[in-house]
Structure formats: C-alpha cells, structure tokens
Design a protein around this motif. Structure first.
Motif, PDB file in Angstrom:
ATOM      1  N   THR B 161       0.717  -1.174  -0.014  1.00 11.35           N
ATOM      2  CA  THR B 161      -0.051   0.112   0.062  1.00 11.35           C
ATOM      3  C   THR B 161       1.029   1.197  -0.137  1.00 11.35           C
ATOM      4  O   THR B 161       0.278   2.309  -0.405  1.00 11.35           O
ATOM      5  N   PHE B 162       2.144   1.226   0.437  1.00 14.08           N
ATOM      6  CA  PHE B 162       3.008   2.190   0.487  1.00 14.08           C
ATOM      7  C   PHE B 162       3.480   2.566  -0.847  1.00 14.08           C
ATOM      8  O   PHE B 162       4.550   3.425  -1.011  1.00 14.08           O
ATOM      9  N   VAL B 163       3.659   1.492  -1.837  1.00 18.15           N
ATOM     10  CA  VAL B 163       4.413   1.550  -3.034  1.00 18.15           C
ATOM     11  C   VAL B 163       3.590   2.829  -3.925  1.00 18.15           C
ATOM     12  O   VAL B 163       2.274   2.591  -4.057  1.00 18.15           O
ATOM     13  N   ASN B 164       4.451   3.161  -4.644  1.00 16.47           N
ATOM     14  CA  ASN B 164       3.914   4.317  -5.571  1.00 16.47           C
ATOM     15  C   ASN B 164       3.682   3.576  -6.785  1.00 16.47           C
ATOM     16  O   ASN B 164       4.302   3.295  -7.675  1.00 16.47           O
ATOM     17  N   PRO B 166       0.474   3.318 -10.032  1.00 18.06           N
ATOM     18  CA  PRO B 166      -0.459   4.231 -10.934  1.00 18.06           C
ATOM     19  C   PRO B 166      -1.833   4.090 -10.285  1.00 18.06           C
ATOM     20  O   PRO B 166      -2.259   2.928  -9.947  1.00 18.06           O
ATOM     21  N   SER B 167      -2.538   5.387 -10.268  1.00 18.69           N
ATOM     22  CA  SER B 167      -4.036   5.110  -9.296  1.00 18.69           C
ATOM     23  C   SER B 167      -4.931   4.006 -10.131  1.00 18.69           C
ATOM     24  O   SER B 167      -5.754   3.611  -9.427  1.00 18.69           O
ATOM     25  N   SER B 168      -4.689   3.812 -11.423  1.00 15.74           N
ATOM     26  CA  SER B 168      -5.581   2.849 -11.953  1.00 15.74           C
ATOM     27  C   SER B 168      -5.279   1.413 -11.467  1.00 15.74           C
ATOM     28  O   SER B 168      -6.171   0.393 -11.616  1.00 15.74           O
ATOM     29  N   LEU B 172      -7.499  -3.678  -5.971  1.00 18.88           N
ATOM     30  CA  LEU B 172      -7.773  -4.903  -6.446  1.00 18.88           C
ATOM     31  C   LEU B 172      -6.891  -5.245  -7.807  1.00 18.88           C
ATOM     32  O   LEU B 172      -6.361  -6.355  -7.686  1.00 18.88           O
ATOM     33  N   PRO B 173      -6.666  -4.401  -8.720  1.00 18.95           N
ATOM     34  CA  PRO B 173      -5.820  -4.919  -9.747  1.00 18.95           C
ATOM     35  C   PRO B 173      -4.523  -5.326  -9.249  1.00 18.95           C
ATOM     36  O   PRO B 173      -3.898  -6.386  -9.653  1.00 18.95           O
ATOM     37  N   GLN B 174      -3.852  -4.488  -8.247  1.00 18.27           N
ATOM     38  CA  GLN B 174      -2.753  -4.614  -7.613  1.00 18.27           C
ATOM     39  C   GLN B 174      -2.690  -6.137  -7.180  1.00 18.27           C
ATOM     40  O   GLN B 174      -1.604  -6.871  -7.001  1.00 18.27           O
ATOM     41  N   ALA B 175      -4.065  -6.344  -6.420  1.00 17.86           N
ATOM     42  CA  ALA B 175      -4.118  -7.597  -5.441  1.00 17.86           C
ATOM     43  C   ALA B 175      -3.823  -8.797  -6.704  1.00 17.86           C
ATOM     44  O   ALA B 175      -3.120  -9.857  -6.446  1.00 17.86           O
TER      45      ALA B 175
END
Lengths: 267, 195
Positions: B161-164, B166-168, B172-175
């Motif tokens: 969550t602290f990683v920068n 892109p907002s898109s 969930l996509p990150q997960a």
C-alpha cells in the motif's frame, strides 16, 4: 435394482433428516453456550440515530457511536447530524438530562470569488485540490476560496452550493454541522461559527496591504482602522489580518461601517 | 490405489495441491480478507479448523452411514450440511471470544459455508479414497497451505500500500498482480517435486 424407489426415498429422507436433527441440536447447544450478551440499550440508540454513518462523531459509524455512548460514556450530544433532538432522545433512553448547546454552522471566511483577480485561466478537473496543485491556484490571492466546489461534493446533505459569485453558500436548513466540508477544504476557508456570532472578517489573507489590493477588492489590508474604532476593543490586527474576539463583540456595526475595503460584514 | 505416505499427502495439501494458487478454490476470501495480516490470520485459523473438522466428520459420515446404507449419492448435500454447521460453530466461538476479529472478518466468516475450498477438500478426500488418517492429514494440510498463502498475500498487500503505483492499478488490480506472481512461484513446485 433390489431396493424399490419408495424405500430409497424414505431412507434418504431419514438419513438427511437425522443428520439435520443432530446438527441442529448441536448448534442450539452451541448457541446457548457461546451466547453474546448484547445490550438492548445499544440497539435502541441505533434506532434513534440518523443512520447516515458519516463518521462526524469521530467513531466508526452510528452503531459504534451507540455502543460507545452506552459502554464508554461518549457524550450524549456527540452526534452532530442528529443535533439536539437526537441527543434528547438518547438522553431519554439512558435516563439522563441533556443541555441544549448552541447550534453552529460552517461559515465561509472569504469574500473573494469574482472580486479576486485570476492569474491565469484554469482548464482542467473541477476540484479545489486539483487547482491548488497548479502553482497554488489560479487566484491572485493564495489564501482565498478557489470556488471549485470540493466542499459541495464533500457534503452528504446537499447543504452547500457554489453561487453566482463563485463562493460556496451554506443552506442552514439542510446543514447538520457534521464538519465534513470543513475537513475537505484545502485552504481552510470554512470554519464553524455559532449562531450568535454576528460580525465576521471575510478574509484569510496575511499578505501586505499592497499585495491584497492588487489581487482582491474586498480583502483585509491590515490598515487597523477597525481596531482603532472598535469601542469594545474586540478587534486585533495581527500579521495584516483583522481578527474578532467573539466574546467581546457586541455587533454594534461600527467596524463594518469604517472598513475601507468592506471586508467585515454583519449577518 | 497405491497407499500414499502421510507425509506425501501432507506436502501435497500444503504445496503441490495448494488450494488457493494451484486449484483456485476459495478465491473470494483470498482477495477479500487479505487487506491486513491480522484478519487474514484469523480467517486462516477458522479455515484450518473447519477443514480439519469437516474432513474428520465427513469421513465418518461417509464411511459409517452413507456407504452401509448405500446412500453415497447423498454425499454432496450431507457434506454441505456438516460444513455449514461447523462454520456456524466457529462463528459462535469467534463472536464470543474475539469480537474484534469477528468485526473485521465480517461477511467472509459465514461465507466459509459456501467456501468451495472446504467442500473441495472433503470431496478430494472422497475421490482419492483416503482412509481416516489420510483424510484428516489432507484436510489439515490443505488448511495450512491456505494459511501460508493467505499470510504471504496479506503481508505483501499490507506493504505494497506504500508503493507508488499508478492510481488505475491501486487496490484490487494490484492484488491480482500479486496473486499472479505468487501463483507462478507455487506452480514451480510441480517441477521441484514431481508428481
């Protein structure tokens, strides 16, 4: 097949029914054993709360607030949305008296709007925070209202609107004093003001007089005329901005008349 | 059917047949409860308990009631009844003893009822023809495998969550990207331990 269909059916029903019975009895016993005592008062208080779950009380939603009121002595009038009515009902449930506090509303401490010059033409996302990212906003004054309606969108009760003067206006009939607009404003333009506080300085600028005059026709230039004329000594000018001590102010209106910039107003 | 060693079954359940990353069972809790380590650990504990208990009870139920009465076709429905009851039991216990965990698990705790992972473990036991000890070991190890992946996932998600990014991609996509990479790592067990 040796077994007839009806025997099969009866056996299947018997087995599943028996299983269901055993499991049901087990669950009943477990439910008795691990029963959690919920306080009926909490449920009653949840009933009278507005149910907006806005979080303005500082707790995680209405249910949490109700629990804290009962168990940890959170203030009965802790719900700013419900106001005095709800506080009274909560007091009724808990058998406690509630004193009525004076209602307060968000107040816009800027009269800039169209009176304030633009340094450039902003085309982009309609949001004050977005505008602020561009060299502290398009306005000539860095302290004033940007008029892009971040507070309007933050309000869950539709109490705010941007008027023709590009300034937010508070509809006190709809406002519940939850403070979400105040928290959302990137320039701290909005403050709580009590009903009885009549006289306000509609400026936030700490710039020197010359700079204020260049950018805004109604900004405080720190001339101290109001400070000298106030019979109650309620006004002090610090850092080129007049501030009113609301406890001393009697709303006589002398400062409003004398102010050369028309920055001070009475409501 | 060749008798499998208990240890092999144990490792199977944890790594090679990992329920989340190899068999893709129980994915709703995998994505839903892995926002912080604490609730992931609580959920995993509940799942381990339910899986082990469900394996035990359903083995007994299947072998001593359904098979003698020739009612094997009732396996699915009776297993679901057993699992649902166990989940209710876990819910009672958690609500009584760890209310904060109960609140953070929210909807996902009763959802173990329909958690395909638990039913999957029970049905895989049945299909593989495991005996009692093997069933219990497989059920428990499947729960442990679930726990390991849940903890890894939640720890990575907590830190990321602290990683920068892109907002898109945030959220969930990150997960899903994290799940993808974890899954690739786990698939490699096929090559390390040939089955």
């Amino acid at each position: 097949m040796s077994v007839s269909f009806s025997t099969l059916l009866i056996e299947a029903v018997a087995i599943l029914g028996g299983l269901g019975l055993v499991v049901g009895v087990m669950l009943v016993v477990a439910a008795k054993k691990f029963k959690v005592d919920t306080n009926p008062l909490v449920d009653e208080i949840v009933e009278v709360l507005p149910g907006a779950n806005c979080g303005a009380c500082g707790y995680a939603g209405c249910a949490d607030f109700a629990e804290r009121v009962v168990n940890e002595g959170a203030p009965l009038n802790g719900c700013p949305v419900g106001g005095f009515e709800v506080a009274k009902e909560i007091g009724g449930i808990l058998g406690q008296e509630v004193a009525e506090g004076e209602s307060q509303y968000p107040f816009v401490r800027c009269n800039g709007g169209l009176n304030c010059v633009d340094r450039f033409e902003y085309v982009g996302f309609e949001d004050c925070k977005a505008v602020m990212l561009l060299s502290d906003g398009e306005k000539g004054c860095n302290y004033g209202c940007m008029g892009r309606g971040t507070c309007v969108r933050a309000c869950p009760f539709d109490a705010l609107s941007i008027g023709a003067d590009r300034l937010p206006h508070v509809n006190q009939n709809l406002c519940t004093s939850c403070g979400l607009c105040i928290a959302s404003c990137p320039n701290d333009i909005l403050v709580f003001a009590k009903e009885s506080e009549k006289v306000h300085v509609l400026c936030m600028s700490h710039d020197k007089g010359k700079a204020v005059k260049e950018s805004c026709t109604v900004g405080c230039i720190g001339c101290k005329i109001c400070e000298k004329n106030c019979p109650e000594e309620a006004i002090t000018v610090t850092n080129f901005l007049a501030q009113i001590d609301q406890d001393k102010c009697t709303a006589c209106g002398i400062c409003v008349e004398k102010c050369p910039q028309n920055t001070i107003s009475i409501r | 059917m060749v008798e499998k060693a208990l240890f092999a079954i144990f490792m199977d359940g944890i790594f090679i047949k990992n329920f989340l990353l190899i068999q893709f069972l129980g994915l709703c809790s995998f994505v839903g409860v892995t926002k912080d380590v604490k609730s992931a650990a609580g959920m995993s504990g509940a799942v381990v308990f339910v899986m082990a208990m469900a394996s035990t009870v359903s083995y007994l139920l299947y072998t001593y009631i359904l098979v003698p009465t020739n009612m094997q076709f009732l396996d699915l429905i009776s297993f679901i009844v057993v699992i649902a009851a166990l989940v209710q039991l876990v819910e009672f216990v958690v609500r009584k003893n760890i209310p904060s965990l109960y609140r953070s698990l929210g909807i996902y705790l009763p959802l173990i009822t329909t958690n395909c992972a638990v039913l999957g473990a029970v049905l895989l036991n049945e299909n593989a023809g495991y005996n009692f000890a093997q069933s219990v070991v497989f059920g428990t190890s499947a729960g442990l495998g679930y726990t390991i992946v849940m903890l890894m996932m939640s720890a990575i998600r907590e830190r990321s969550t602290f990683v920068n990014v892109p907002s898109s991609i945030r959220g969930l996509p990150q997960a899903f990207f994290i799940a993808l990479m974890l899954s690739m790592a786990f698939v490699n067990y096929f090559w390390v331990i040939p089955i």
